[in-house]
Design an enzyme around this catalytic site. Structure first.
Site, PDB file in Angstrom:
ATOM      1  CG  LEU A   1      35.286  10.765  30.675  1.00 55.28           C
ATOM      2  CD1 LEU A   1      34.998   9.442  29.947  1.00 55.28           C
ATOM      3  CD2 LEU A   1      36.576  10.632  31.484  1.00 55.28           C
TER       4      LEU A   1
ATOM      5  CB  THR B   1      43.161  27.290  43.028  1.00 54.07           C
ATOM      6  OG1 THR B   1      44.459  27.770  42.697  1.00 54.07           O
ATOM      7  CG2 THR B   1      42.140  28.273  42.463  1.00 54.07           C
ATOM      8  CG  ASP B   2      47.919  28.854  45.196  1.00 49.72           C
ATOM      9  OD1 ASP B   2      47.399  28.684  44.075  1.00 49.72           O
ATOM     10  OD2 ASP B   2      49.131  28.658  45.420  1.00 49.72           O
ATOM     11  CD  GLU B   3      46.337  29.995  39.397  1.00 50.72           C
ATOM     12  OE1 GLU B   3      45.709  30.737  38.634  1.00 50.72           O
ATOM     13  OE2 GLU B   3      47.099  29.099  39.006  1.00 50.72           O
TER      14      GLU B   3
ATOM     15  CE1 TYR C   1      41.242  26.898  37.480  1.00 51.51           C
ATOM     16  CE2 TYR C   1      43.110  28.164  38.318  1.00 51.51           C
ATOM     17  CZ  TYR C   1      42.272  27.075  38.403  1.00 51.51           C
ATOM     18  OH  TYR C   1      42.433  26.154  39.424  1.00 51.51           O
TER      19      TYR C   1
HETATM   20  P1  NAD Z   1      42.330  18.498  35.561  1.00 48.34           P
HETATM   21  O1  NAD Z   1      42.130  19.498  34.470  1.00 48.34           O
HETATM   22  O2  NAD Z   1      43.468  17.539  35.488  1.00 48.34           O
HETATM   23  O3  NAD Z   1      40.999  17.612  35.707  1.00 48.34           O
HETATM   24  C1  NAD Z   1      39.717  18.160  35.660  1.00 48.34           C
HETATM   25  C2  NAD Z   1      38.715  17.020  35.551  1.00 48.34           C
HETATM   26  O4  NAD Z   1      37.397  17.593  35.578  1.00 48.34           O
HETATM   27  C3  NAD Z   1      38.825  16.223  34.250  1.00 48.34           C
HETATM   28  O5  NAD Z   1      38.728  14.842  34.511  1.00 48.34           O
HETATM   29  C4  NAD Z   1      37.625  16.695  33.433  1.00 48.34           C
HETATM   30  O6  NAD Z   1      37.131  15.728  32.535  1.00 48.34           O
HETATM   31  C5  NAD Z   1      36.627  17.019  34.530  1.00 48.34           C
HETATM   32  N1  NAD Z   1      35.622  18.001  34.122  1.00 48.34           N
HETATM   33  C6  NAD Z   1      35.840  19.197  33.510  1.00 48.34           C
HETATM   34  N2  NAD Z   1      34.668  19.811  33.263  1.00 48.34           N
HETATM   35  C7  NAD Z   1      33.698  18.994  33.769  1.00 48.34           C
HETATM   36  C8  NAD Z   1      32.289  19.096  33.821  1.00 48.34           C
HETATM   37  N3  NAD Z   1      31.630  20.162  33.341  1.00 48.34           N
HETATM   38  N4  NAD Z   1      31.602  18.103  34.410  1.00 48.34           N
HETATM   39  C9  NAD Z   1      32.253  17.021  34.916  1.00 48.34           C
HETATM   40  N5  NAD Z   1      33.574  16.857  34.857  1.00 48.34           N
HETATM   41  C10 NAD Z   1      34.297  17.842  34.299  1.00 48.34           C
HETATM   42  O7  NAD Z   1      42.367  19.336  36.901  1.00 48.34           O
HETATM   43  P2  NAD Z   1      43.251  19.126  38.209  1.00 48.34           P
HETATM   44  O8  NAD Z   1      44.576  19.746  38.007  1.00 48.34           O
HETATM   45  O9  NAD Z   1      43.136  17.726  38.651  1.00 48.34           O
HETATM   46  O10 NAD Z   1      42.448  20.069  39.236  1.00 48.34           O
HETATM   47  C11 NAD Z   1      41.332  19.556  39.960  1.00 48.34           C
HETATM   48  C12 NAD Z   1      40.769  20.657  40.827  1.00 48.34           C
HETATM   49  O11 NAD Z   1      41.772  21.126  41.722  1.00 48.34           O
HETATM   50  C13 NAD Z   1      40.305  21.874  40.043  1.00 48.34           C
HETATM   51  O12 NAD Z   1      39.118  22.341  40.640  1.00 48.34           O
HETATM   52  C14 NAD Z   1      41.430  22.897  40.227  1.00 48.34           C
HETATM   53  O13 NAD Z   1      40.914  24.194  40.180  1.00 48.34           O
HETATM   54  C15 NAD Z   1      41.926  22.542  41.609  1.00 48.34           C
HETATM   55  N6  NAD Z   1      43.342  22.802  41.884  1.00 48.34           N
HETATM   56  C16 NAD Z   1      44.314  22.337  41.034  1.00 48.34           C
HETATM   57  C17 NAD Z   1      45.663  22.543  41.362  1.00 48.34           C
HETATM   58  C18 NAD Z   1      46.776  22.023  40.465  1.00 48.34           C
HETATM   59  O14 NAD Z   1      47.940  22.329  40.719  1.00 48.34           O
HETATM   60  N7  NAD Z   1      46.494  21.230  39.438  1.00 48.34           N
HETATM   61  C19 NAD Z   1      46.003  23.222  42.540  1.00 48.34           C
HETATM   62  C20 NAD Z   1      44.973  23.699  43.367  1.00 48.34           C
HETATM   63  C21 NAD Z   1      43.652  23.473  43.029  1.00 48.34           C
HETATM   64  O1  DAU Z   2      48.331  27.393  42.117  1.00 44.70           O
HETATM   65  C1  DAU Z   2      47.379  26.437  41.819  1.00 44.70           C
HETATM   66  C2  DAU Z   2      47.150  26.383  40.334  1.00 44.70           C
HETATM   67  O2  DAU Z   2      48.300  25.778  39.755  1.00 44.70           O
HETATM   68  C3  DAU Z   2      45.892  25.604  39.953  1.00 44.70           C
HETATM   69  O3  DAU Z   2      44.775  26.293  40.446  1.00 44.70           O
HETATM   70  C4  DAU Z   2      45.785  25.453  38.429  1.00 44.70           C
HETATM   71  O4  DAU Z   2      44.671  24.638  38.101  1.00 44.70           O
HETATM   72  C5  DAU Z   2      47.043  24.798  37.925  1.00 44.70           C
HETATM   73  O5  DAU Z   2      47.015  24.682  36.514  1.00 44.70           O
HETATM   74  C6  DAU Z   2      48.274  25.601  38.367  1.00 44.70           C
HETATM   75  O6  DAU Z   2      48.303  26.896  37.695  1.00 44.70           O
HETATM   76  P1  DAU Z   2      49.675  27.543  37.145  1.00 44.70           P
HETATM   77  O7  DAU Z   2      49.325  28.515  36.106  1.00 44.70           O
HETATM   78  O8  DAU Z   2      50.546  27.971  38.254  1.00 44.70           O
HETATM   79  O9  DAU Z   2      50.338  26.202  36.498  1.00 44.70           O
HETATM   80  P2  DAU Z   2      51.060  25.931  35.094  1.00 44.70           P
HETATM   81  O10 DAU Z   2      51.636  24.556  35.196  1.00 44.70           O
HETATM   82  O11 DAU Z   2      50.202  26.259  33.936  1.00 44.70           O
HETATM   83  O12 DAU Z   2      52.263  26.983  35.123  1.00 44.70           O
HETATM   84  C7  DAU Z   2      53.208  27.002  36.184  1.00 44.70           C
HETATM   85  C8  DAU Z   2      54.192  28.114  35.905  1.00 44.70           C
HETATM   86  O13 DAU Z   2      54.984  27.765  34.756  1.00 44.70           O
HETATM   87  C9  DAU Z   2      53.531  29.433  35.551  1.00 44.70           C
HETATM   88  O14 DAU Z   2      54.299  30.486  36.096  1.00 44.70           O
HETATM   89  C10 DAU Z   2      53.566  29.485  34.031  1.00 44.70           C
HETATM   90  C11 DAU Z   2      54.846  28.729  33.709  1.00 44.70           C
HETATM   91  N1  DAU Z   2      54.851  27.968  32.430  1.00 44.70           N
HETATM   92  C12 DAU Z   2      53.824  27.126  32.182  1.00 44.70           C
HETATM   93  C13 DAU Z   2      53.772  26.394  31.017  1.00 44.70           C
HETATM   94  C14 DAU Z   2      52.627  25.458  30.725  1.00 44.70           C
HETATM   95  C15 DAU Z   2      55.910  28.100  31.540  1.00 44.70           C
HETATM   96  O15 DAU Z   2      56.871  28.836  31.781  1.00 44.70           O
HETATM   97  N2  DAU Z   2      55.876  27.377  30.384  1.00 44.70           N
HETATM   98  C16 DAU Z   2      54.840  26.542  30.061  1.00 44.70           C
HETATM   99  O16 DAU Z   2      54.864  25.922  28.973  1.00 44.70           O
END
Ligand code: NAD
Ligand code: DAU
Length: 345
Positions: A35, A125-127, A153
């Protein structure tokens, strides 16, 4: 089947828990989450009373807490979503990313080795592949694209992936990894592009687009990602990486304009602000492997998914307003005030 889902109070983890309890009503799902600012217990309210669900507040880096949970639950599968996930925060403070994303992963896998497990799944992640140029639309990330990270990250996620593959080769731990593109949908924390723009639009606040907004992301509706992970943990080959993405590339600026249009807000709310340091230009996944091996295909078209998502934020104002009224204010002020004054346009 007993599954520990770490990070289940966050965006994708919570959607995965809803998916699993819906699709596999006989499974026991245990959510382990620290959390952090990104975890929200109210997100899990609808499943808290489900007898097949248990929530445990703990840090994945806390070996004693993790081992205690393994002893109590003897899980068959661990799916690790827990992570620090926001690129911008990793640029401000990399340290916590290394701790949670790398050390946390090793603590979980050590517990898996000690207590035995059928599958450890790492949500990556694709990153980890870095980025692609805008002028080469023929190029996509495949599972063999070299790791080439840009941000603290993505480097921490790549470090974790390498460790997962090392535990497979060295210790024979039955692992799988999924590398997904950008997700969107309900319960997405409002620091990320889509929910931030929806929330700001609804509050008639400026819409901060980094640089010119020409960066491309490959958007996937969160439920499609959850189905992919469900398939991989059941049918995916041990030791393998699966890319997940739906060939849905969009420029940031086009997404922001689309949100304005759907909500009837003027594009004059858009402000071009200072760019992200090291900003990746384009992500694009080739999902051929998961399609051929596991039959996965995305089901939600972006045009429908984005409407569903905006409607969800309209219907669940309390959820995100609670978030943006707390500590998040300080984060927003710190992250955006300097950007706006240094904006490009
Ligand atoms: P998020 O930031 O919304 O959620 C992360 C969760 O992990 C939170 O509930 C947080 O409390 C918990 N957490 C953080 N540190 C922790 C710790 N030390 N121990 C236990 N719990 C912990 O993240 P998300 O966007 O749901 O992403 C989830 C996973 O998917 C991540 O591993 C991220 O790298 C990966 N991912 C995200 C995206 C995206 O677009 N959001 C895309 C590809 C992969
Ligand atoms: O590709 C997967 C990844 O996607 C995950 O691994 C990450 O956890 C997730 O956060 C996401 O990363 P991005 O950096 O692509 O997502 P974000 O929503 O932060 O940004 C998306 C795009 O928008 C990026 O090019 C930055 C831009 N952006 C983002 C924010 C927050 C803006 O232009 N303005 C903003 O305020």
């Amino acid at each position: 089947m007993k599954i520990i889902v770490t990070g289940g109070a966050g965006f994708i983890g919570s959607n995965f828990i809803f998916h699993m309890l819906g699709e596999h009503p006989d499974y026991r799902i245990i959510c382990l989450d620290k959390l952090t600012y990104a975890g929200n217990l109210s997100t899990l309210e609808s499943v808290m009373d489900n007898p097949n669900f248990r929530f445990v507040k703990a840090d994945i880096c806390d070996k004693a807490a993790v081992e205690k949970l393994f002893e109590e639950e003897t899980p068959d599968i661990v799916v690790n979503f827990a992570a620090e996930s926001h690129v911008d925060r990793s640029i401000e403070n990399p340290q916590i990313f290394l701790e949670t994303n790398i050390i946390g992963t090793s603590v979980l896998m050590d517990a898996c080795r000690k207590y035995g497990i059928k599958r450890y799944h790492q949500v990556s992640t694709d990153e980890v592949y870095g980025d692609l140029p805008l002028d080469r639309p023929d190029l996509f990330f495949t599972e063999t694209t070299p790791i080439h990270t840009s941000s603290p990250y993505s480097s921490s996620k790549a470090g974790a992936d390498l460790l997962v593959l090392a535990y497979y080769r060295t210790f024979g731990l039955p692992v799988t990894i999924s590398r997904c593109s950008n997700n969107y949908g309900p319960y997405h924390f409002p620091e990320k592009l889509i929910p931030l723009m929806i929330a700001n639009c609804l509050n008639d606040k400026p819409l901060p687009v980094y640089g010119e907004g020409l960066n491309v992301r490959d958007w996937l509706y969160v439920e499609d990602h959850c189905r992919a992970i469900d398939l991989i943990i059941h049918n995916g080959r041990v030791g393998e990486v699966y890319n997940v993405g739906g060939h849905n590339e969009m420029k940031n600026i086009d997404i922001v304009k689309l949100i304005c249009e759907y909500l009837g807000k003027p594009e004059s709310l858009i402000v071009h602000v200072e760019d992200r340091k090291g900003h990746d230009m384009r992500y694009a996944i080739d999902p051929t492997k998961i399609h051929n091996e596991l039959g996965w295909l995305p089901e939600t078209k972006f045009a429908d998914g984005i409407k569903k998502t905006i409607d969800w934020y309209l219907a669940n104002r309390e959820w995100w307003e609670n978030i943006i009224s707390g500590d998040y204010q300080n984060y927003y002020e710190n992250m955006y005030s300097k950007r706006v004054s240094e904006g490009t346009k």
